[in-house]
Design a protein around this motif. Structure first.
Motif, PDB file in Angstrom:
ATOM      1  N   ALA A   1       0.735  -1.375   0.272  1.00  0.00           N
ATOM      2  CA  ALA A   1       0.127   0.021   0.111  1.00  0.00           C
ATOM      3  C   ALA A   1       0.672   1.276  -0.157  1.00  0.00           C
ATOM      4  O   ALA A   1       0.355   2.399  -0.523  1.00  0.00           O
ATOM      5  CB  ALA A   1      -1.035  -0.012   1.206  1.00  0.00           C
ATOM      6  N   ALA A   2       2.091   1.149   0.603  1.00  0.00           N
ATOM      7  CA  ALA A   2       2.962   2.194   0.560  1.00  0.00           C
ATOM      8  C   ALA A   2       3.547   2.709  -0.503  1.00  0.00           C
ATOM      9  O   ALA A   2       3.255   4.014  -0.904  1.00  0.00           O
ATOM     10  CB  ALA A   2       4.028   2.206   1.633  1.00  0.00           C
ATOM     11  N   MET A   3       3.786   1.902  -1.423  1.00  0.00           N
ATOM     12  CA  MET A   3       4.161   2.077  -3.037  1.00  0.00           C
ATOM     13  C   MET A   3       3.331   2.786  -3.624  1.00  0.00           C
ATOM     14  O   MET A   3       3.240   3.641  -4.623  1.00  0.00           O
ATOM     15  CB  MET A   3       4.823   0.769  -3.554  1.00  0.00           C
ATOM     16  N   ALA A   4       1.973   2.024  -3.537  1.00  0.00           N
ATOM     17  CA  ALA A   4       0.749   2.418  -4.309  1.00  0.00           C
ATOM     18  C   ALA A   4       0.474   3.813  -3.827  1.00  0.00           C
ATOM     19  O   ALA A   4       0.124   5.039  -4.708  1.00  0.00           O
ATOM     20  CB  ALA A   4      -0.348   1.576  -4.221  1.00  0.00           C
ATOM     21  N   THR A   5       0.448   4.353  -2.695  1.00  0.00           N
ATOM     22  CA  THR A   5       0.110   5.653  -2.043  1.00  0.00           C
ATOM     23  C   THR A   5       1.305   6.485  -2.741  1.00  0.00           C
ATOM     24  O   THR A   5       0.742   7.771  -3.087  1.00  0.00           O
ATOM     25  CB  THR A   5       0.062   5.710  -0.727  1.00  0.00           C
ATOM     26  N   VAL A   6       2.411   6.089  -2.788  1.00  0.00           N
ATOM     27  CA  VAL A   6       3.451   7.160  -3.208  1.00  0.00           C
ATOM     28  C   VAL A   6       3.216   7.665  -4.912  1.00  0.00           C
ATOM     29  O   VAL A   6       3.375   8.613  -5.046  1.00  0.00           O
ATOM     30  CB  VAL A   6       4.843   6.450  -2.907  1.00  0.00           C
ATOM     31  N   VAL A   7       2.928   6.206  -5.314  1.00  0.00           N
ATOM     32  CA  VAL A   7       2.798   6.520  -7.018  1.00  0.00           C
ATOM     33  C   VAL A   7       1.362   7.364  -7.279  1.00  0.00           C
ATOM     34  O   VAL A   7       1.575   8.403  -7.904  1.00  0.00           O
ATOM     35  CB  VAL A   7       2.478   4.941  -7.537  1.00  0.00           C
ATOM     36  N   LEU A   8       0.352   7.407  -6.469  1.00  0.00           N
ATOM     37  CA  LEU A   8      -0.817   7.988  -6.678  1.00  0.00           C
ATOM     38  C   LEU A   8      -0.613   9.465  -6.536  1.00  0.00           C
ATOM     39  O   LEU A   8      -0.955  10.468  -7.022  1.00  0.00           O
ATOM     40  CB  LEU A   8      -2.011   7.574  -5.704  1.00  0.00           C
ATOM     41  N   VAL A   9       0.176   9.750  -5.238  1.00  0.00           N
ATOM     42  CA  VAL A   9       0.652  11.320  -5.145  1.00  0.00           C
ATOM     43  C   VAL A   9       1.299  11.682  -6.060  1.00  0.00           C
ATOM     44  O   VAL A   9       1.237  12.996  -6.523  1.00  0.00           O
ATOM     45  CB  VAL A   9       1.178  11.091  -3.450  1.00  0.00           C
ATOM     46  N   TYR A  10       2.287  10.962  -6.436  1.00  0.00           N
ATOM     47  CA  TYR A  10       3.205  11.595  -7.471  1.00  0.00           C
ATOM     48  C   TYR A  10       2.396  11.735  -8.895  1.00  0.00           C
ATOM     49  O   TYR A  10       2.659  12.831  -9.493  1.00  0.00           O
ATOM     50  CB  TYR A  10       4.434  10.566  -7.870  1.00  0.00           C
TER      51      TYR A  10
END
Length: 321
Positions: A183-192
């Motif tokens: 979930a952390a990688m997915a969140t970073v991708v979404l914010v970026y």
């Protein structure tokens, strides 16, 4: 004594010498020299900036990667030891894997969202409403990535974040957006992607406006509509713009730093640690500028290799009008 006259037909013609290159060469006028001087003066700040802030740091990083230096003691030449350490460091290897994964996810999602919105706004819509959407989509790009990441960190907080509160209204359990590995990688991708897709969106808007309307009208007469028209006409004609958006998107994604640093600090564990974060940690936390430079040189080589591969493949897939 008689004077004999030679007939004109017997007089050998006088041949003129061909003009030498030096004779026909025209010296540049004062106006031409002045125009060249003005052009050089306008180009000088850009050239000096590129040399001082790009070329010199690159050369300096390559040289520094061959030394061991902690700022306090004098530099010590170690040759390729920093590179050998880098290739055996598990943290560095994981950071390269994370960066490549982030690049694939972020660039693919960014281009998909930007292209879909550009195609939607390119249809029939009032001019004022189209301008509102363009400004809204581009606005996140002018904001600081660090400030956006701070706000998003509170929004995605597992305990009191707005995102978990909203999904809780429909009965979904709180999601550990920033503390779970996937979930952390997915969140970073979404914010970026939320911040960066505006640039690709404007590129696609410009590319779509450059496609002649007559082509779409002719395709409509032939019965091409909807997805068939976009796949057969729009995308091939938009391929040069798509190449630019892809190249810029990949270069930026490989250098991501602010979002993972602020949102997760590279965690949990090393799940979101990127190459630029490793460079920062080696240089400014551990004061190992030699190894940090070695990692930076490898990242630069990766960016150049990926960019060269893109331009190589573009010969087959990019179509110019």
């Amino acid at each position: 004594m008689t004077n004999t006259q030679v007939p004109n037909s017997q007089v050998p013609p006088v041949r003129s010498r061909p003009a030498t290159p030096s004779a026909v060469a025209v010296r540049p006028s004062v106006r031409d020299r002045g125009a060249r001087l003005v052009a050089a003066l306008f180009l000088a700040p850009t050239v000096v900036g590129i040399v001082v802030f790009t070329v010199v740091p690159i050369i300096g990083s390559v040289v520094l990667s061959l030394f061991q230096w902690n700022v306090i003691d004098p530099p010590h030449f170690v040759g390729g030891a920093n590179y050998r350490t880098t290739f055996t460091d598990s943290t560095v290897l994981v950071s390269f894997r994370n960066t490549l994964l982030f690049m694939v996810l972020a660039v693919a999602l960014q281009l998909l969202i930007a292209l879909s919105l550009a195609l939607a706004l390119n249809g029939r819509m009032p001019v004022w409403l189209r301008s509102v959407f363009r400004s809204a989509f581009f606005f996140p790009l002018v904001l600081s990535a660090a400030s956006i990441s701070v706000v998003m960190k509170y929004l995605f907080n597992q305990d009191f974040g707005v995102v978990n509160w909203l999904i809780g209204l429909v009965g979904i359990a709180p999601v550990p957006w920033l503390t779970s590995e996937h979930a952390a990688m997915a969140t970073v991708v979404l914010v970026y992607v939320w911040q960066q897709f505006g640039f690709s969106f404007l590129l696609f808007i410009g590319g779509l406006n450059n496609i002649p309307k007559e082509i779409h009208e002719a395709a409509a007469l032939d019965g091409a509509t909807g997805l068939r028209k976009h796949l057969g006409i729009t995308l091939p004609l938009l391929s040069p713009t798509l190449l630019v958006a892809t190249v810029v998107g990949i270069i930026n994604a490989l250098q991501v730093f602010e979002q993972p640093y602020v949102l997760t600090d590279g965690g949990p564990g090393d799940a979101t640690r990127t190459v630029v974060m490793v460079i920062y940690e080696r240089a400014f936390e551990q004061l190992d500028f030699g190894e940090a430079s070695a990692v930076g040189v490898l990242l630069f080589a990766l960016i150049m290799a990926v960019t060269a591969l893109q331009f190589r493949l573009s010969r087959r897939f990019v179509h110019y009008q």
